[in-house]
Scaffold this motif. Structure first.
Motif, mmCIF file in Angstrom:
data_model
loop_
_atom_site.group_PDB
_atom_site.id
_atom_site.type_symbol
_atom_site.label_atom_id
_atom_site.label_comp_id
_atom_site.label_asym_id
_atom_site.label_seq_id
_atom_site.Cartn_x
_atom_site.Cartn_y
_atom_site.Cartn_z
ATOM 1 N N GLU A 191 0.831 -1.204 0.000
ATOM 2 C CA GLU A 191 0.000 0.000 0.000
ATOM 3 C C GLU A 191 0.860 1.246 0.000
ATOM 4 O O GLU A 191 2.084 1.180 0.184
ATOM 5 C CB GLU A 191 -0.937 0.017 1.211
ATOM 6 C CG GLU A 191 -0.230 0.002 2.554
ATOM 7 C CD GLU A 191 -1.223 -0.048 3.725
ATOM 8 O OE1 GLU A 191 -2.425 -0.300 3.506
ATOM 9 O OE2 GLU A 191 -0.770 0.166 4.858
ATOM 10 N N VAL A 192 0.220 2.388 -0.204
ATOM 11 C CA VAL A 192 0.886 3.679 -0.049
ATOM 12 C C VAL A 192 0.255 4.394 1.141
ATOM 13 O O VAL A 192 -0.888 4.139 1.500
ATOM 14 C CB VAL A 192 0.724 4.581 -1.296
ATOM 15 C CG1 VAL A 192 1.520 4.033 -2.466
ATOM 16 C CG2 VAL A 192 -0.733 4.760 -1.667
ATOM 17 N N ASN A 193 1.027 5.273 1.740
ATOM 18 C CA ASN A 193 0.533 6.064 2.853
ATOM 19 C C ASN A 193 0.905 7.518 2.565
ATOM 20 O O ASN A 193 2.083 7.873 2.579
ATOM 21 C CB ASN A 193 1.188 5.567 4.147
ATOM 22 C CG ASN A 193 0.528 6.141 5.377
ATOM 23 O OD1 ASN A 193 0.175 7.318 5.407
ATOM 24 N ND2 ASN A 193 0.363 5.318 6.386
ATOM 25 N N THR A 194 -0.105 8.342 2.258
ATOM 26 C CA THR A 194 0.182 9.720 1.824
ATOM 27 C C THR A 194 0.447 10.668 2.988
ATOM 28 O O THR A 194 0.914 11.780 2.783
ATOM 29 C CB THR A 194 -0.983 10.287 0.982
ATOM 30 O OG1 THR A 194 -2.191 10.222 1.756
ATOM 31 C CG2 THR A 194 -1.161 9.495 -0.305
ATOM 32 N N MET A 195 0.141 10.243 4.232
ATOM 33 C CA MET A 195 0.542 11.028 5.409
ATOM 34 C C MET A 195 1.183 10.073 6.397
ATOM 35 O O MET A 195 0.589 9.682 7.391
ATOM 36 C CB MET A 195 -0.666 11.747 6.020
ATOM 37 C CG MET A 195 -0.327 12.695 7.171
ATOM 38 S SD MET A 195 0.831 14.019 6.759
ATOM 39 C CE MET A 195 2.159 13.736 7.902
ATOM 40 N N PRO A 196 2.411 9.649 6.094
ATOM 41 C CA PRO A 196 3.062 8.647 6.941
ATOM 42 C C PRO A 196 3.401 9.221 8.312
ATOM 43 O O PRO A 196 3.438 10.439 8.490
ATOM 44 C CB PRO A 196 4.338 8.314 6.169
ATOM 45 C CG PRO A 196 4.597 9.487 5.295
ATOM 46 C CD PRO A 196 3.263 10.079 4.971
ATOM 47 N N GLY A 197 3.631 8.341 9.270
ATOM 48 C CA GLY A 197 4.087 8.768 10.599
ATOM 49 C C GLY A 197 5.257 9.724 10.437
ATOM 50 O O GLY A 197 6.121 9.518 9.592
ATOM 51 N N PHE A 198 5.286 10.780 11.258
ATOM 52 C CA PHE A 198 6.254 11.834 10.973
ATOM 53 C C PHE A 198 6.978 12.370 12.205
ATOM 54 O O PHE A 198 7.452 13.485 12.209
ATOM 55 C CB PHE A 198 5.543 12.981 10.226
ATOM 56 C CG PHE A 198 6.481 13.723 9.335
ATOM 57 C CD1 PHE A 198 6.805 13.207 8.101
ATOM 58 C CD2 PHE A 198 7.084 14.897 9.751
ATOM 59 C CE1 PHE A 198 7.707 13.869 7.275
ATOM 60 C CE2 PHE A 198 7.992 15.562 8.945
ATOM 61 C CZ PHE A 198 8.300 15.044 7.701
ATOM 62 N N THR A 199 7.077 11.575 13.267
ATOM 63 C CA THR A 199 7.975 12.004 14.348
ATOM 64 C C THR A 199 9.408 11.728 13.878
ATOM 65 O O THR A 199 9.596 10.990 12.904
ATOM 66 C CB THR A 199 7.712 11.234 15.655
ATOM 67 O OG1 THR A 199 8.194 9.904 15.488
ATOM 68 C CG2 THR A 199 6.234 11.210 16.021
ATOM 69 N N PRO A 200 10.419 12.272 14.563
ATOM 70 C CA PRO A 200 11.804 12.010 14.127
ATOM 71 C C PRO A 200 12.173 10.526 14.169
ATOM 72 O O PRO A 200 13.179 10.115 13.590
ATOM 73 C CB PRO A 200 12.650 12.809 15.131
ATOM 74 C CG PRO A 200 11.738 13.877 15.635
ATOM 75 C CD PRO A 200 10.368 13.261 15.652
#
Length: 364
Positions: A313-322
């Protein structure tokens, strides 16, 4: 804008089951911004869906709790009028919006549509890519059209299930077999997903999935390694090195992802260079298949029996912590967290400018 700083509206929280994850992401992003270049306006959406706008930030926040804005008397109306002020030629309060919302109402095209209506630039994927990336069935049809190999699947709607469950079950048993995975078609982050090992479990799993969506997808079980690639760009996207998720849980579920540390990330993934190249190339094909822009994480299976690369799959707002896979993949590829934020904002403004140049009427 006398101070020449870019004013970024950061939207976080939201009505989805991933509210808390969104807060962690927002906190990390707020603390990584270069406040010499940007000032931030926080927009918090409560679990009930009410918007609250905070006062402008010109320095990082020291506590996560501060993200839950208590003192906004104007509520949703005040928050939205700050976003829409650009439309009315008013004193434009926000230069661009940065949605940090995972799941429903956040990465499914709905808030992206709001920003399009307000004529305000925003970070990340557009309406079509967000909606297609959220609907697993539509996504898989686009992958098939683009010639990307994937695991076998079937899907049906609630009315079809109510009319014809016996035949649908027979079809799943014939085409996919057990075990199989049952998922709501439109939910992020492994919510409502079950692994079914027999007919009784399958029936129960479908009922569970229908609590979350009117369409359910069932996928064959693939004994595989899980490998992910980060994509960044608009018309000329770049792909990162691949990373691998090694999970000790039965499958990579919500808890393993975010809370109990039962999965670890291996970056770069231990694959040979030819496989790495094919993964990166396939990730770019997937990004273009959904008409992606800005950022996307593309998740693959490497089937253990024959080494086949299957897109998951694709994830257009992936997890974004450092500490999330997406920024870590770019860090390994040579782009720091702060530089990545800068690039995402550049891409948002670039896409907005190219759309402003279009004509929407047939007048000469």
């Amino acid at each position: 804008m006398g101070n020449n700083k870019t004013t970024v509206g950061l939207v976080y929280g939201g009505k989805s089951g991933e509210h808390e994850v969104s807060l962690q992401t927002a906190f990390a992003v707020m603390n990584a911004f270069d406040y010499d270049k940007y000032e931030l306006i926080p927009f918090y959406i409560t679990k009930q869906g009410e918007w609250k706008k905070g006062s402008t930030l010109s320095a990082p926040l020291e506590k996560l709790e501060k993200l839950k804005l208590e003192h906004d008397s104007e509520g949703t109306e005040g928050a939205l009028s700050a976003i829409f002020s650009r439309l009315y030629g008013g004193d434009a309060k926000v230069d661009l919006m940065f949605p940090l919302l995972h799941g429903t109402f956040g990465e499914d095209g709905t808030i992206q549509g709001l920003f399009e209506m307000a004529n305000v630039p925003y970070v990340g994927a557009g309406v079509l890519a967000s909606a297609a990336g959220m609907d697993k069935v539509v996504m898989k049809k686009l992958f098939a059209q683009a010639g990307l190999p994937q695991c076998d699947f079937s899907y049906f709607t609630k009315p079809q299930w109510e009319r014809n469950s016996f035949n649908l079950i027979m079809g799943v048993e014939d085409d996919l077999g057990y075990p199989c995975f049952v998922k709501p078609a439109n939910l992020g982050s492994s919510v409502g997903i079950s692994k079914a090992k027999n007919r009784e479990e399958l029936e129960h799993a479908v009922e569970v999935a229908f609590r979350y969506d009117v369409k359910v997808i069932i996928e064959e079980f693939v004994d595989a390694r899980e490998v992910e690639v980060a994509v960044l760009g608009n018309q000329e996207p770049m792909a990162s090195v691949p990373g691998e998720i090694v999970s000790s849980a039965d499958y990579y579920d919500y808890a393993a992802k975010y809370t109990d540390g039962q999965s670890e990330m291996v970056i770069p993934a231990a694959v040979d260079s030819e496989v790495a190249d094919r993964l990166r190339e396939s990730a770019l094909i997937a990004f273009q298949a959904i008409e992606g822009s800005g950022i996307t994480r593309v998740d693959f299976f490497l089937r253990k029996s024959d080494g086949a690369i299957l897109i998951n799959e694709v994830n257009t707002m992936p997890g974004f912590t450092p500490y999330s896979m997406y920024p870590l993949l770019w860090r390994e590829t040579g782009l720091s967290y702060g530089a990545l934020l800068d690039r995402m904002i550049e891409l948002a403004l670039e896409r907005y400018e190219s759309k402003q140049a279009l004509s929407y009427t047939n007048e000469p």
